[in-house]
Design a protein around this motif. Structure first.
Motif, PDB file in Angstrom:
ATOM      1  N   MET A   1       0.839  -1.195   0.000  1.00  0.00           N
ATOM      2  CA  MET A   1       0.000   0.000   0.000  1.00  0.00           C
ATOM      3  C   MET A   1       0.879   1.252   0.000  1.00  0.00           C
ATOM      4  O   MET A   1       1.814   1.350   0.783  1.00  0.00           O
ATOM      5  CB  MET A   1      -0.889  -0.006   1.256  1.00  0.00           C
ATOM      6  CG  MET A   1      -1.872   1.124   1.304  1.00  0.00           C
ATOM      7  SD  MET A   1      -2.978   0.961   2.726  1.00  0.00           S
ATOM      8  CE  MET A   1      -2.219   2.122   3.838  1.00  0.00           C
ATOM      9  N   MET A   2       0.588   2.174  -0.906  1.00  0.00           N
ATOM     10  CA  MET A   2       1.363   3.408  -0.982  1.00  0.00           C
ATOM     11  C   MET A   2       0.981   4.330   0.173  1.00  0.00           C
ATOM     12  O   MET A   2      -0.207   4.552   0.433  1.00  0.00           O
ATOM     13  CB  MET A   2       1.094   4.136  -2.303  1.00  0.00           C
ATOM     14  CG  MET A   2       1.549   3.383  -3.511  1.00  0.00           C
ATOM     15  SD  MET A   2       3.330   3.191  -3.533  1.00  0.00           S
ATOM     16  CE  MET A   2       3.469   1.845  -4.697  1.00  0.00           C
TER      17      MET A   2
ATOM     18  N   CYS B   1       0.941   9.966 -12.001  1.00  0.00           N
ATOM     19  CA  CYS B   1       0.071   8.856 -11.609  1.00  0.00           C
ATOM     20  C   CYS B   1      -0.875   8.536 -12.771  1.00  0.00           C
ATOM     21  O   CYS B   1      -1.652   9.382 -13.192  1.00  0.00           O
ATOM     22  CB  CYS B   1      -0.734   9.218 -10.369  1.00  0.00           C
ATOM     23  SG  CYS B   1      -1.902   7.923  -9.910  1.00  0.00           S
TER      24      CYS B   1
ATOM     25  N   GLN C   1      -6.589   4.682  -2.283  1.00  0.00           N
ATOM     26  CA  GLN C   1      -6.111   3.293  -2.339  1.00  0.00           C
ATOM     27  C   GLN C   1      -6.983   2.422  -3.251  1.00  0.00           C
ATOM     28  O   GLN C   1      -6.526   1.391  -3.747  1.00  0.00           O
ATOM     29  CB  GLN C   1      -6.056   2.690  -0.927  1.00  0.00           C
ATOM     30  CG  GLN C   1      -5.175   3.465   0.041  1.00  0.00           C
ATOM     31  CD  GLN C   1      -3.701   3.480  -0.339  1.00  0.00           C
ATOM     32  OE1 GLN C   1      -3.237   2.628  -1.101  1.00  0.00           O
ATOM     33  NE2 GLN C   1      -2.949   4.440   0.178  1.00  0.00           N
TER      34      GLN C   1
ATOM     35  N   CYS D   1      -5.376   3.285  -6.764  1.00  0.00           N
ATOM     36  CA  CYS D   1      -3.941   3.010  -6.923  1.00  0.00           C
ATOM     37  C   CYS D   1      -3.695   1.575  -7.395  1.00  0.00           C
ATOM     38  O   CYS D   1      -4.253   0.628  -6.849  1.00  0.00           O
ATOM     39  CB  CYS D   1      -3.227   3.235  -5.589  1.00  0.00           C
ATOM     40  SG  CYS D   1      -1.465   2.830  -5.622  1.00  0.00           S
TER      41      CYS D   1
ATOM     42  N   GLU E   1      -0.423   0.571  -7.672  1.00  0.00           N
ATOM     43  CA  GLU E   1       0.927   0.331  -7.147  1.00  0.00           C
ATOM     44  C   GLU E   1       1.976   0.237  -8.239  1.00  0.00           C
ATOM     45  O   GLU E   1       2.850  -0.626  -8.208  1.00  0.00           O
ATOM     46  CB  GLU E   1       0.941  -0.905  -6.222  1.00  0.00           C
ATOM     47  CG  GLU E   1       0.014  -0.725  -5.019  1.00  0.00           C
ATOM     48  CD  GLU E   1       0.292  -1.710  -3.887  1.00  0.00           C
ATOM     49  OE1 GLU E   1       1.196  -2.541  -4.031  1.00  0.00           O
ATOM     50  OE2 GLU E   1      -0.393  -1.595  -2.853  1.00  0.00           O
ATOM     51  N   CYS E   2       1.888   1.150  -9.218  1.00  0.00           N
ATOM     52  CA  CYS E   2       2.869   1.149 -10.315  1.00  0.00           C
ATOM     53  C   CYS E   2       4.232   1.647  -9.859  1.00  0.00           C
ATOM     54  O   CYS E   2       5.245   1.332 -10.466  1.00  0.00           O
ATOM     55  CB  CYS E   2       2.358   2.014 -11.463  1.00  0.00           C
ATOM     56  SG  CYS E   2       2.318   3.781 -11.076  1.00  0.00           S
ATOM     57  N   GLY E   3       4.263   2.469  -8.820  1.00  0.00           N
ATOM     58  CA  GLY E   3       5.528   2.965  -8.287  1.00  0.00           C
ATOM     59  C   GLY E   3       6.010   4.276  -8.890  1.00  0.00           C
ATOM     60  O   GLY E   3       7.045   4.793  -8.491  1.00  0.00           O
TER      61      GLY E   3
ATOM     62  N   ASN F   1       6.108   2.345  -0.375  1.00  0.00           N
ATOM     63  CA  ASN F   1       5.186   1.213  -0.503  1.00  0.00           C
ATOM     64  C   ASN F   1       5.414   0.301   0.692  1.00  0.00           C
ATOM     65  O   ASN F   1       6.413  -0.418   0.763  1.00  0.00           O
ATOM     66  CB  ASN F   1       5.434   0.450  -1.806  1.00  0.00           C
ATOM     67  CG  ASN F   1       4.360  -0.590  -2.072  1.00  0.00           C
ATOM     68  OD1 ASN F   1       3.419  -0.731  -1.287  1.00  0.00           O
ATOM     69  ND2 ASN F   1       4.488  -1.304  -3.158  1.00  0.00           N
TER      70      ASN F   1
END
Ligand code: SF4
Length: 59
Positions: A1-2, A21, A38, A41, A43-45, A58
């Protein structure tokens, strides 16, 4: 989770991670602490790489 570390984010500028993003998961009121949705998201980073303060993690 970011997550965004409020102690690392100086909250004095427009967050540069917003524009990288791909799913528009990051929002910000003024220069305040950005918020990551969330549910959006993936979670591509991308945001981790674009935060100059290392405030997005993360974990
Ligand atoms: S990890 Fe990717 S999808 Fe999630 S908030 Fe950061 S840029 Fe957006």
């Amino acid at each position: 989770m970011m997550t965004i570390d409020k102690l690392r984010c100086p909250q004095n500028h427009v967050c540069p991670a917003i524009r990288v993003c791909p799913v528009e998961a990051i929002t910000q009121e003024g220069n305040g602490l950005p918020v990551i949705d969330q549910d959006k998201c993936v979670e591509c980073g991308n945001c981790i790489r674009f935060c100059p303060m290392g405030a997005i993690q993360n974990k």
